[in-house]
Design an enzyme around this catalytic site. Structure first.
Site, mmCIF file in Angstrom:
data_model
loop_
_atom_site.group_PDB
_atom_site.id
_atom_site.type_symbol
_atom_site.label_atom_id
_atom_site.label_comp_id
_atom_site.label_asym_id
_atom_site.label_seq_id
_atom_site.Cartn_x
_atom_site.Cartn_y
_atom_site.Cartn_z
ATOM 1 N N GLN A 163 30.859 26.947 -0.654
ATOM 2 C CA GLN A 163 30.005 27.478 0.418
ATOM 3 C C GLN A 163 29.428 28.843 0.027
ATOM 4 O OE1 GLN A 163 31.582 29.475 3.996
ATOM 5 N NE2 GLN A 163 30.696 27.791 5.186
ATOM 6 N N HIS A 169 28.472 23.740 -5.865
ATOM 7 C CA HIS A 169 29.072 25.052 -5.640
ATOM 8 C C HIS A 169 29.743 25.137 -4.266
ATOM 9 C CE1 HIS A 169 25.987 26.273 -2.724
ATOM 10 N NE2 HIS A 169 25.110 25.702 -3.546
ATOM 11 N N GLU A 225 18.965 24.806 -7.982
ATOM 12 C CA GLU A 225 18.684 24.118 -6.727
ATOM 13 C C GLU A 225 17.185 23.837 -6.599
ATOM 14 O OE1 GLU A 225 19.015 22.103 -4.472
ATOM 15 O OE2 GLU A 225 20.418 23.005 -3.050
ATOM 16 N N ARG A 238 26.031 31.373 -7.471
ATOM 17 C CA ARG A 238 26.991 30.557 -6.726
ATOM 18 C C ARG A 238 27.512 29.387 -7.545
ATOM 19 N NH1 ARG A 238 21.797 30.082 -4.690
ATOM 20 N NH2 ARG A 238 20.961 27.998 -4.191
ATOM 21 N N HIS A 250 24.015 22.209 -7.730
ATOM 22 C CA HIS A 250 23.578 22.394 -6.346
ATOM 23 C C HIS A 250 23.326 21.046 -5.671
ATOM 24 C CE1 HIS A 250 22.885 26.655 -7.405
ATOM 25 N NE2 HIS A 250 22.638 26.126 -8.590
#
Length: 228
Positions: A11, A9, A87, A60, A179
């Site tokens: 920032q 993803h 993540e 994200r 992630h």
């Protein structure tokens, strides 16, 4: 030829603020939005057009996928969202500033928590602000209270084998928007990277990584799409 595209993803707000994020849901920054769109534009320029998509349950990664697909005129392709691409869970470190945490616990200890292959951070306390056990998107899931990279790999790879690899083997061009650590888990497996070496591998935001597979579903060398 089956082709796999991995995209971390763009920032996020907590990337910008240098905070441990893990499973907490934060949005992209303006820079992250631009990175996601640039990734999609590059897919179009290189004529590498995904036909199937996978992502996590985190905003994200989902937004990065959608922005990249929109920029490459592929927003219509089928997609699957699954928590196993989330993540790594940073446990009790979630939300903390990395530099301040190093001042409190020492650089060496924080380095172990961040980069050790099999030493997880402290567990998240029940009822913490960042406790997601009651989040509706994780209903029926045993939400972890912390994870090492090793534990992250133990949920990512079975999902790769059962759900993603068969789609890829059918000849699809698959994009995974995920992630740093869930992608590190896949790269470790696909590129046969040792436990020691994988902890030093950085996955940059918004830079598509490509694997081409042969007829036996053996991956070739990984490369960045910009270099293809």
């Amino acid at each position: 030829m089956p082709t796999l595209i991995l995209v971390r993803h763009g920032q996020s707000q907590w990337n910008l603020e240098n905070r441990f994020t893990g499973w907490w849901d934060v949005d992209l920054t303006e820079k992250g939005i631009a990175e996601a769109r640039a990734a999609g534009e590059l897919l179009g320029v290189k004529n590498l057009l995904p036909t199937r998509a996978f992502t996590s349950l985190q905003t994200r990664a989902i937004k990065t996928l959608h922005l990249a697909l929109e920029a490459s005129n592929r927003l219509w392709i089928p997609e699957v969202k699954d928590w196993r691409l989330n993540e790594r869970h940073y446990g009790g470190l979630t939300g903390l500033n990395k530099a301040e945490t190093a001042e409190k616990h020492g650089e060496e200890q924080v380095h172990i928590w961040r980069r050790s292959f099999d030493v997880p951070p402290p567990e998240m306390e029940q009822g913490s602000t960042f406790d997601l056990s009651a989040d509706p998107r994780y209903a029926g899931i045993d939400v972890p209270q912390t994870e090492s990279l090793k534990l992250t790999i133990e949920r990512v790879l079975p999902y790769w084998e059962s759900d993603i690899k068969p789609v890829l083997a059918s000849g699809e061009t698959v994009i995974i928007s995920a992630h740093g650590n869930s992608l590190r888990a896949l790269v470790k497996h696909l590129s046969d990277i040792s436990d020691d070496d994988i902890t030093g591998l950085e996955i940059p935001t918004g830079q598509p990584i490509v694997y081409d597979f042969d007829d036996a579903m053996q991956p070739g060398e990984r490369h960045y799409l910009k270099d293809r």
